[in-house]
Design a protein around this motif. Structure first.
Motif, PDB file in Angstrom:
ATOM      1  N   ASN A   1       0.820  -1.189   0.000  1.00 30.85           N
ATOM      2  CA  ASN A   1       0.000   0.000   0.000  1.00 30.85           C
ATOM      3  C   ASN A   1       0.868   1.257   0.000  1.00 30.85           C
ATOM      4  N   PRO A   2       1.022   1.868  -1.185  1.00 31.45           N
ATOM      5  CA  PRO A   2       1.915   3.033  -1.275  1.00 31.45           C
ATOM      6  C   PRO A   2       1.504   4.190  -0.370  1.00 31.45           C
ATOM      7  N   ALA A   3       0.203   4.399  -0.187  1.00 33.54           N
ATOM      8  CA  ALA A   3      -0.241   5.526   0.656  1.00 33.54           C
ATOM      9  C   ALA A   3       0.161   5.280   2.109  1.00 33.54           C
ATOM     10  N   MET A   4      -0.145   4.077   2.595  1.00 31.59           N
ATOM     11  CA  MET A   4       0.204   3.732   3.979  1.00 31.59           C
ATOM     12  C   MET A   4       1.722   3.789   4.170  1.00 31.59           C
TER      13      MET A   4
ATOM     14  N   GLU B   1       0.115  -2.840   6.185  1.00 32.67           N
ATOM     15  CA  GLU B   1      -0.957  -3.544   5.494  1.00 32.67           C
ATOM     16  C   GLU B   1      -2.005  -2.542   5.057  1.00 32.67           C
ATOM     17  N   ARG B   2      -2.904  -3.014   4.202  1.00 34.59           N
ATOM     18  CA  ARG B   2      -3.895  -2.112   3.649  1.00 34.59           C
ATOM     19  C   ARG B   2      -4.800  -1.517   4.736  1.00 34.59           C
ATOM     20  N   LYS B   3      -5.244  -2.355   5.668  1.00 33.16           N
ATOM     21  CA  LYS B   3      -6.224  -1.889   6.657  1.00 33.16           C
ATOM     22  C   LYS B   3      -5.578  -1.145   7.820  1.00 33.16           C
ATOM     23  N   LYS B   4      -4.522  -1.726   8.373  1.00 34.31           N
ATOM     24  CA  LYS B   4      -3.818  -1.014   9.432  1.00 34.31           C
ATOM     25  C   LYS B   4      -2.373  -1.470   9.471  1.00 34.31           C
TER      26      LYS B   4
END
Ligand SMILES: [Zn+2]
Length: 155
Positions: free
Chosen positions: A16-19, A45-48
């Motif tokens: 996840n580039p944003a995270m 990870e995507r969610k957290k």
């Protein structure tokens, strides 16, 4: 200052580039606020996601709020995230090259978030902090000098 910590991470952590770009900003914020090292065992990870920092004492609620506010402040500046390359010989003296893997190439990939943060990283990032969304600290716990900070980003 350029840090080489992130270069050791495996590819799957960059899903996840944003995270992951938020993690760069969080790392720099922690370094500036507490004088600690960047997180060495982040799990993105995507969610957290979670990052660990080693601090002499647990941060106060006010400090946690300041971390969150500072990261969001940087994100809201719409800073460009840029890649540059520097040869190992030209890495500034303050960088500890002992942390790099043996097989590191002669050229390091440096990721800059505006002029707020610079570190060597092979991961995937957004092109501008405006793509990150809002950074939110979910939970923290502090045990034996280790602060574990869980966070997410949301649009
Ligand atoms: Zn990175």
């Amino acid at each position: 200052m350029i840090d080489t910590t992130d270069i050791n991470k495996s590819n799957k952590e960059y899903a996840n580039p944003a995270m992951h770009t938020a993690e760069h900003i969080l790392n720099q914020t922690m370094v500036r606020m507490f004088g600690c090292q960047r997180s060495r065992n982040s799990h993105i990870e995507r969610k957290k996601s979670k990052c660990d920092y080693y601090l002499n004492e647990a941060p106060t609620q006010e400090q946690l709020a300041e971390i969150e506010n500072t990261v969001n402040d940087i994100i809201s500046k719409n800073l460009p995230v840029t890649i540059s390359f520097v040869s190992k010989e030209n890495v500034p003296d303050e960088i500890d090259l002992n942390k790099l893997p043996e097989n590191v190439s002669e050229t390091l990939r440096i990721v800059s978030v505006g002029d707020y943060d610079k570190c060597a990283c092979i991961g995937e990032h957004v092109k501008n902090t405006s793509e990150i969304g809002r950074f939110k600290i979910l939970t923290t716990d502090y045990t034996d000098g280790r602060l574990r900070l869980r966070f997410k980003v949301e649009q």
